[in-house]
Design a protein around this motif. Sequence first.
Motif, PDB file in Angstrom:
ATOM      1  N   ASP A 177       0.814  -1.224   0.000  1.00 46.64           N
ATOM      2  CA  ASP A 177       0.000   0.000   0.000  1.00 46.64           C
ATOM      3  C   ASP A 177       0.842   1.266   0.000  1.00 46.64           C
ATOM      4  OD1 ASP A 177      -2.238  -1.617   0.064  1.00 46.64           O
ATOM      5  OD2 ASP A 177      -2.416  -1.546   2.243  1.00 46.64           O
ATOM      6  N   LEU A 178       1.940   1.234  -0.747  1.00 50.15           N
ATOM      7  CA  LEU A 178       2.807   2.397  -0.871  1.00 50.15           C
ATOM      8  C   LEU A 178       2.941   2.790  -2.332  1.00 50.15           C
ATOM      9  CD1 LEU A 178       5.637   1.202   1.539  1.00 50.15           C
ATOM     10  CD2 LEU A 178       4.012   3.036   2.016  1.00 50.15           C
ATOM     11  N   LYS A 179       3.128   4.065  -2.562  1.00 50.71           N
ATOM     12  CA  LYS A 179       3.350   4.579  -3.914  1.00 50.71           C
ATOM     13  C   LYS A 179       4.839   4.833  -4.102  1.00 50.71           C
ATOM     14  CE  LYS A 179       2.313   8.519  -6.907  1.00 50.71           C
ATOM     15  NZ  LYS A 179       1.669   9.853  -6.981  1.00 50.71           N
ATOM     16  N   ILE A 180       5.384   4.398  -5.231  1.00 51.34           N
ATOM     17  CA  ILE A 180       6.808   4.571  -5.508  1.00 51.34           C
ATOM     18  C   ILE A 180       7.036   5.913  -6.191  1.00 51.34           C
ATOM     19  CG2 ILE A 180       8.794   3.674  -6.765  1.00 51.34           C
ATOM     20  CD1 ILE A 180       7.680   0.900  -6.453  1.00 51.34           C
ATOM     21  N   SER A 181       7.806   6.775  -5.527  1.00 51.78           N
ATOM     22  CA  SER A 181       8.165   8.059  -6.122  1.00 51.78           C
ATOM     23  C   SER A 181       9.363   7.922  -7.055  1.00 51.78           C
ATOM     24  CB  SER A 181       8.488   9.079  -5.025  1.00 51.78           C
ATOM     25  OG  SER A 181       7.355   9.340  -4.233  1.00 51.78           O
ATOM     26  N   GLY A 182      10.166   6.895  -6.849  1.00 54.61           N
ATOM     27  CA  GLY A 182      11.330   6.677  -7.696  1.00 54.61           C
ATOM     28  C   GLY A 182      12.083   5.443  -7.258  1.00 54.61           C
ATOM     29  N   VAL A 183      12.839   4.862  -8.186  1.00 54.52           N
ATOM     30  CA  VAL A 183      13.709   3.724  -7.889  1.00 54.52           C
ATOM     31  C   VAL A 183      15.150   4.208  -8.014  1.00 54.52           C
ATOM     32  CG1 VAL A 183      14.369   1.381  -8.537  1.00 54.52           C
ATOM     33  CG2 VAL A 183      11.993   2.108  -8.772  1.00 54.52           C
ATOM     34  N   VAL A 184      15.945   3.982  -6.989  1.00 52.92           N
ATOM     35  CA  VAL A 184      17.307   4.516  -6.919  1.00 52.92           C
ATOM     36  C   VAL A 184      18.306   3.367  -6.882  1.00 52.92           C
ATOM     37  CG1 VAL A 184      18.874   6.020  -5.638  1.00 52.92           C
ATOM     38  CG2 VAL A 184      16.413   6.478  -5.601  1.00 52.92           C
ATOM     39  N   LEU A 185      19.333   3.444  -7.723  1.00 56.30           N
ATOM     40  CA  LEU A 185      20.411   2.459  -7.687  1.00 56.30           C
ATOM     41  C   LEU A 185      21.201   2.649  -6.396  1.00 56.30           C
ATOM     42  CD1 LEU A 185      22.016   0.208  -9.109  1.00 56.30           C
ATOM     43  CD2 LEU A 185      23.407   1.997 -10.160  1.00 56.30           C
ATOM     44  N   MET A 186      21.270   1.588  -5.590  1.00 51.79           N
ATOM     45  CA  MET A 186      21.887   1.686  -4.266  1.00 51.79           C
ATOM     46  C   MET A 186      23.347   2.124  -4.330  1.00 51.79           C
ATOM     47  SD  MET A 186      19.518   0.738  -2.092  1.00 51.79           S
ATOM     48  CE  MET A 186      19.724  -0.380  -0.744  1.00 51.79           C
ATOM     49  N   SER A 187      24.076   1.685  -5.347  1.00 52.95           N
ATOM     50  CA  SER A 187      25.496   2.040  -5.462  1.00 52.95           C
ATOM     51  C   SER A 187      25.664   3.543  -5.637  1.00 52.95           C
ATOM     52  CB  SER A 187      26.131   1.303  -6.641  1.00 52.95           C
ATOM     53  OG  SER A 187      26.024  -0.089  -6.483  1.00 52.95           O
ATOM     54  N   LEU A 188      24.782   4.165  -6.430  1.00 53.57           N
ATOM     55  CA  LEU A 188      24.837   5.615  -6.610  1.00 53.57           C
ATOM     56  C   LEU A 188      24.492   6.333  -5.318  1.00 53.57           C
ATOM     57  CD1 LEU A 188      23.149   6.066 -10.114  1.00 53.57           C
ATOM     58  CD2 LEU A 188      25.513   6.592  -9.536  1.00 53.57           C
ATOM     59  N   ALA A 189      23.482   5.813  -4.627  1.00 50.99           N
ATOM     60  CA  ALA A 189      23.052   6.438  -3.376  1.00 50.99           C
ATOM     61  C   ALA A 189      24.139   6.335  -2.306  1.00 50.99           C
ATOM     62  CB  ALA A 189      21.762   5.788  -2.888  1.00 50.99           C
ATOM     63  N   SER A 190      24.721   5.148  -2.161  1.00 58.38           N
ATOM     64  CA  SER A 190      25.783   4.963  -1.169  1.00 58.38           C
ATOM     65  C   SER A 190      26.999   5.809  -1.515  1.00 58.38           C
ATOM     66  CB  SER A 190      26.185   3.484  -1.091  1.00 58.38           C
ATOM     67  OG  SER A 190      25.106   2.694  -0.657  1.00 58.38           O
ATOM     68  N   GLY A 191      27.324   5.899  -2.805  1.00 61.16           N
ATOM     69  CA  GLY A 191      28.452   6.714  -3.239  1.00 61.16           C
ATOM     70  C   GLY A 191      28.244   8.177  -2.934  1.00 61.16           C
ATOM     71  N   GLN A 192      26.993   8.633  -3.054  1.00 57.77           N
ATOM     72  CA  GLN A 192      26.668  10.032  -2.764  1.00 57.77           C
ATOM     73  C   GLN A 192      26.983  10.375  -1.310  1.00 57.77           C
ATOM     74  OE1 GLN A 192      25.738  12.549  -4.624  1.00 57.77           O
ATOM     75  NE2 GLN A 192      25.305  13.974  -2.942  1.00 57.77           N
ATOM     76  N   MET A 193      26.729   9.420  -0.406  1.00 55.89           N
ATOM     77  CA  MET A 193      26.948   9.688   1.006  1.00 55.89           C
ATOM     78  C   MET A 193      28.350   9.337   1.476  1.00 55.89           C
ATOM     79  SD  MET A 193      25.661   8.265   4.515  1.00 55.89           S
ATOM     80  CE  MET A 193      27.381   7.868   4.633  1.00 55.89           C
ATOM     81  N   SER A 194      28.923   8.273   0.905  1.00 54.80           N
ATOM     82  CA  SER A 194      30.145   7.697   1.470  1.00 54.80           C
ATOM     83  C   SER A 194      31.434   8.267   0.897  1.00 54.80           C
ATOM     84  CB  SER A 194      30.148   6.172   1.249  1.00 54.80           C
ATOM     85  OG  SER A 194      28.978   5.592   1.757  1.00 54.80           O
ATOM     86  N   LEU A 195      31.418   8.708  -0.345  1.00 54.29           N
ATOM     87  CA  LEU A 195      32.657   9.086  -1.027  1.00 54.29           C
ATOM     88  C   LEU A 195      32.803  10.595  -1.163  1.00 54.29           C
ATOM     89  CD1 LEU A 195      32.704   6.457  -3.936  1.00 54.29           C
ATOM     90  CD2 LEU A 195      33.640   6.239  -1.637  1.00 54.29           C
ATOM     91  N   THR A 196      34.026  11.063  -1.009  1.00 54.59           N
ATOM     92  CA  THR A 196      34.317  12.467  -1.261  1.00 54.59           C
ATOM     93  C   THR A 196      34.507  12.678  -2.764  1.00 54.59           C
ATOM     94  OG1 THR A 196      36.720  12.181  -1.088  1.00 54.59           O
ATOM     95  CG2 THR A 196      35.505  12.616   0.962  1.00 54.59           C
ATOM     96  N   LYS A 197      34.523  13.932  -3.177  1.00 56.67           N
ATOM     97  CA  LYS A 197      34.706  14.252  -4.591  1.00 56.67           C
ATOM     98  C   LYS A 197      36.055  13.738  -5.083  1.00 56.67           C
ATOM     99  CE  LYS A 197      34.495  18.127  -7.842  1.00 56.67           C
ATOM    100  NZ  LYS A 197      34.310  19.602  -7.971  1.00 56.67           N
ATOM    101  N   ASP A 198      37.092  13.882  -4.265  1.00 56.27           N
ATOM    102  CA  ASP A 198      38.423  13.414  -4.656  1.00 56.27           C
ATOM    103  C   ASP A 198      38.464  11.901  -4.789  1.00 56.27           C
ATOM    104  OD1 ASP A 198      39.495  15.935  -4.806  1.00 56.27           O
ATOM    105  OD2 ASP A 198      40.262  15.935  -2.753  1.00 56.27           O
ATOM    106  N   GLU A 199      37.783  11.196  -3.883  1.00 57.95           N
ATOM    107  CA  GLU A 199      37.768   9.733  -3.960  1.00 57.95           C
ATOM    108  C   GLU A 199      37.103   9.260  -5.244  1.00 57.95           C
ATOM    109  OE1 GLU A 199      37.749   8.242   0.708  1.00 57.95           O
ATOM    110  OE2 GLU A 199      35.877   8.910  -0.203  1.00 57.95           O
ATOM    111  N   LYS A 200      36.014   9.937  -5.644  1.00 59.16           N
ATOM    112  CA  LYS A 200      35.346   9.566  -6.902  1.00 59.16           C
ATOM    113  C   LYS A 200      36.234   9.841  -8.103  1.00 59.16           C
ATOM    114  CE  LYS A 200      30.585  10.346  -5.363  1.00 59.16           C
ATOM    115  NZ  LYS A 200      29.366  11.164  -5.566  1.00 59.16           N
ATOM    116  N   ASN A 201      37.016  10.904  -8.043  1.00 57.87           N
ATOM    117  CA  ASN A 201      37.861  11.267  -9.180  1.00 57.87           C
ATOM    118  C   ASN A 201      39.093  10.380  -9.294  1.00 57.87           C
ATOM    119  OD1 ASN A 201      36.313  13.397 -10.230  1.00 57.87           O
ATOM    120  ND2 ASN A 201      37.154  14.854  -8.756  1.00 57.87           N
ATOM    121  N   MET A 202      39.701  10.033  -8.176  1.00 57.78           N
ATOM    122  CA  MET A 202      40.984   9.324  -8.195  1.00 57.78           C
ATOM    123  C   MET A 202      40.838   7.824  -8.402  1.00 57.78           C
ATOM    124  SD  MET A 202      42.936  11.359  -5.123  1.00 57.78           S
ATOM    125  CE  MET A 202      44.431  10.366  -5.261  1.00 57.78           C
TER     126      MET A 202
END
Length: 416
Positions: A177-202
């Motif tokens: 009984d829930l409406k889905i507002s969006g489906v998010v790839l977990m790897s992208l979501a975790s990367g958004q929180m866990s990694l710094t900009k430099d870590e993503k670049n290097m």
Amino acid sequence: MSSNDIIVSLDIGTSKVRAIIGEVTNGSINIIGVGSADSEGIRKGAIVDIDQTVQSIRNAVEHAERMVGIEINDVYVGIQGNHIGLQTNHGVVAVSNEDREIGDDDIDRVLQAAKVVALPPEREIIHLVPKQFLVDGLEGISDPSGMIGVRLEVEATVVTGTKTAIHNLVRCVEKADLKISGVVLMSLASGQMSLTKDEKNMGTVLVDVGAGSCSIAVFEQGNLVATSTLPIGGEYVTSDISYGLRTQTEYAEKIKLKYGCSLIDDAAEDQKFKVMRMGSNVEKEFTQVDLANIIEPRMQEIFHLIRMEVHRLGYSDKVNGYVLTGGSVTMPGTLALAQSELESSVRIAVPDYIGVRDPAYTSGVGMIQYVSKFMRNRPVSSPKKAVARSKAGSTTAPANKSGLFERLKNMFSEFI
């Protein structure tokens, strides 16, 4: 988004289903509610029983609702697994405005153009992640809005998944009984929180060590470039303890959480506990060292398999470090063992929010951050709206029952 919005993320894992409520106030996020429930119907990260999964989702959502005192109707759902695929595509459009100023319509059109890609009939687009925009040949633009140009291009990563996996995930959430507002790839979501900009670049590997699976995501030059899932996780450690100490899995899990240590050298000989063995009414005493002798070989194997998988993906020489997250990396000694096995710099990512300072909540909190940054035009619940719907007695799934995948296409088309 308005100055005060509510975003709810739903992380459906092998051991736990977690519903996290985030309040976004003038761009800053506060975690105001967390609900979790034991996960039934999930094996190795895949849904194997719809009804049990639905009940677990309901339990987690009700737990979060009681904490905050609002009714949850809309959620963002995380998706992961070995069925996820990445491919690069290019989109080109002519700027439509007479004054040649690039607007939101032009950006939407070029993103739609990048979605025109040949896919097998069993696959569906989940995400479109822009790597860079080009205006009249000028590269490296992250946001072309407001720039002057004639030709707008985008280089993007198209994230796809199997229709079966998406369909089953959507079905479970809608039956709860829930409406889905969006489906998010977990790897992208975790990367958004866990990694710094430099870590993503290097060049960094983000590893989410869950109960039933390990999700591996490789980031390079600021983008997600590879992803994979290994069907091994903390459940295997629990199973080893159950066999080694000859006790039930339920007790083995409790012992792991209370006394577990990933390194024999870090275990204490004087830390003792008693275990009720199967087929006997007599308790037997063990030490933390005995337990570590069971745990360390399995944790070594998990990190060895992670390293081999990164090598198979072709990034072993391009990686400058690993970032670990997930509920199974919280055991003492895990960081030191990982550094030894992966032969690289390793750190553990922990959400910096009150109430969720645990690697197990990284994906759920990361989804809220990702949504607030990249999916802000999507409608989300607010407490007032939720109460209004509650008074109207509307707690069921939406009445619009057009084709499932047609609705998914419409939903995904607005992700960026």
